[in-house]
Design an enzyme around this catalytic site. Structure first.
Site, short mmCIF file in Angstrom:
data_model
loop_
_atom_site.label_atom_id
_atom_site.label_comp_id
_atom_site.label_asym_id
_atom_site.label_seq_id
_atom_site.Cartn_x
_atom_site.Cartn_y
_atom_site.Cartn_z
N LYS A 50 -9.10 41.77 -19.42
CA LYS A 50 -8.75 40.53 -18.74
C LYS A 50 -9.18 39.35 -19.57
O LYS A 50 -10.32 39.33 -20.02
CB LYS A 50 -9.45 40.52 -17.38
CG LYS A 50 -9.25 39.27 -16.58
CD LYS A 50 -10.08 39.33 -15.34
CE LYS A 50 -9.95 38.00 -14.62
NZ LYS A 50 -10.82 37.93 -13.48
N LYS A 106 -13.97 41.67 -19.87
CA LYS A 106 -13.55 40.41 -19.28
C LYS A 106 -14.08 39.27 -20.13
O LYS A 106 -15.28 39.11 -20.31
CB LYS A 106 -14.07 40.30 -17.86
CG LYS A 106 -13.70 38.99 -17.18
CD LYS A 106 -14.07 39.00 -15.71
CE LYS A 106 -13.76 37.66 -15.07
NZ LYS A 106 -14.11 37.66 -13.66
C1 PBG Z 1 -14.25 36.33 -10.24
C2 PBG Z 1 -12.87 36.47 -10.76
C3 PBG Z 1 -12.15 35.56 -11.55
C4 PBG Z 1 -10.88 36.10 -11.71
C5 PBG Z 1 -10.86 37.32 -11.03
N1 PBG Z 1 -12.11 37.54 -10.47
C6 PBG Z 1 -12.49 34.23 -12.07
C7 PBG Z 1 -13.63 34.01 -12.94
O1 PBG Z 1 -14.20 34.92 -13.55
O2 PBG Z 1 -14.01 32.84 -12.99
C8 PBG Z 1 -9.76 35.43 -12.46
C9 PBG Z 1 -8.39 35.82 -12.08
C10 PBG Z 1 -7.32 34.92 -12.52
O3 PBG Z 1 -7.51 33.92 -13.25
O4 PBG Z 1 -6.20 35.20 -12.11
N2 PBG Z 1 -15.24 36.89 -10.98
ZN ZN Z 2 -17.28 36.11 -10.16
#
Ligand code: PBG
Ligand code: ZN
Length: 325
Positions: A245, A192
């Site tokens: 992601k 991520k």
């Molecule tokens: C929380 C989380 C996030 C997303 C999914 N789970 C946001 C972040 O890390 O700030 C993002 C999903 C999206 O942008 O569609 N940890």
């Molecule tokens: Zn988070």
């Protein structure tokens, strides 16, 4: 040698017989935002077509999801009360635990995946417990166990840690196994990146950090080799599915994981990616439905077996139409 490559493109019958990649509705996971409140169906301004629902209205969304043949959802909760540790996330009567019980009771065929993180539950919006203005990895792991167990007890089908804490999968696997939930799989948000494409999601889930950013835990977008290490550690710790992601700026990473690991790969087509297509579509600048399908196809072609996408309902409709035509 002179192969005439155009011969394979002459008619739709020929093209479809040599097509290498195909989207299916079973590829999709649809994200749901569930707010602890009464009678809420509120469109997210930066994500046209996506709504926050309270539990008493979520049936409107779920009826449609099931009718379209989508078989999995991933849940994000917006709690009424936030605190420094995000303790509502492991309350047995917290919003996500209630939502899991509700969906499993009323839509038993639907696979319910829970995002496991704290940013929606903490008053500071970071993904764990703070210590000296940074997220403390090992203190967060303690709470991660509590949240995972609460979701398991509520009946979740799969858990997905998104906080990028080291050893999250190991701790969750151990907690699940110790409590008789050894059959609940883990989908790691293994790779991520610290991405600006999450902006609209943070509006949707009220989860923007109140100070700083997430660079001390999420990955640097410049790094490719590190992605393999992240994926390997999740796999070693017991993850069944590895996720990349965001998806679109990271198609190379999706392919790297596909080539290096013999396990299902998921990709998260994130909020900002959705919003850009919607914005251009609403302006009449692109053929939105066609661009959407081409985009999802590219994620699958890159190597994703599973696609988490806000486009899931619309894509399902388009795929049904293609079959009818
Ligand atoms: C929380 C989380 C996030 C997303 C999914 N789970 C946001 C972040 O890390 O700030 C993002 C999903 C999206 O942008 O569609 N940890
Ligand atoms: Zn988070």
């Amino acid at each position: 040698m002179s192969i005439r490559l155009r011969d394979n493109r002459k008619t739709e019958a020929i093209r479809s017989s040599v097509r290498e990649t195909e989207l299916n509705v079973s590829d999709f996971i649809y994200p749901l935002f569930i707010e602890e409140a009464d009678d809420v169906k509120k469109e997210i301004v930066s994500m046209p077509g996506i709504f926050r629902y309270s539990l008493n209205r979520i049936n409107e969304e779920l009826d449609e999801v099931v009718a379209l043949g989508i078989n999995a959802v991933i849940l994000f909760g917006i709690p009424l009360k936030k605190d420094a540790e995000g303790s509502e996330s492991w309350n047995d009567n917290g919003i996500i635990q209630k939502a899991i019980r509700y969906i499993k009771t009323n839509y038993p065929s639907l696979k319910v995946i829970a995002d496991v993180c704290f940013c929606e539950y903490t008053d500071h919006g970071h993904c764990g417990v703070l210590c000296d203005n940074d997220v403390d990895n090992d203190l967060t792991l303690i709470n991660l166990r509590k949240q995972t167990l609460a979701q398991a007890k509520a009946g979740v089908d799969m858990v997905a840690p998104s906080g990028m804490m080291d050893f999250a999968v190991r701790e969750m696997r151990d907690e699940l196994d110790k409590n008789g939930f050894e059959h609940i799989p883990i989908m790691g948000y293994s790779v991520k990146y610290c991405s600006s494409y999450y902006g609209p999601f943070r509006d949707a889930a009220d989860s923007a950090p109140s100070f700083g950013d997430r660079r001390t835990y999420q990955m640097d977008p410049a790094n490719r080799n590190e992605a393999l290490k992240e994926a390997q550690t999740d796999l070693d710790e017991g993850a069944e599915i590895l996720m990349v992601k965001p998806a679109l700026s990271y198609l190379d990473i999706i392919r790297d994981l596909k080539n290096n690991f013999d396990t299902p790969i998921a990709a998260y087509n994130v909020s900002g990616e959705y919003s850009m297509i919607k914005a251009a579509g609403n302006n009449g600048w692109i053929d939105e439905q066609k661009v959407m399908l081409e985009t999802l196809l590219s994620i699958k072609r890159a190597g994703a077996d599973i696609i988490i996408t806000y486009h899931a309902k619309e894509a399902a409709k388009q795929l049904k139409k293609e079959i009818r035509e």
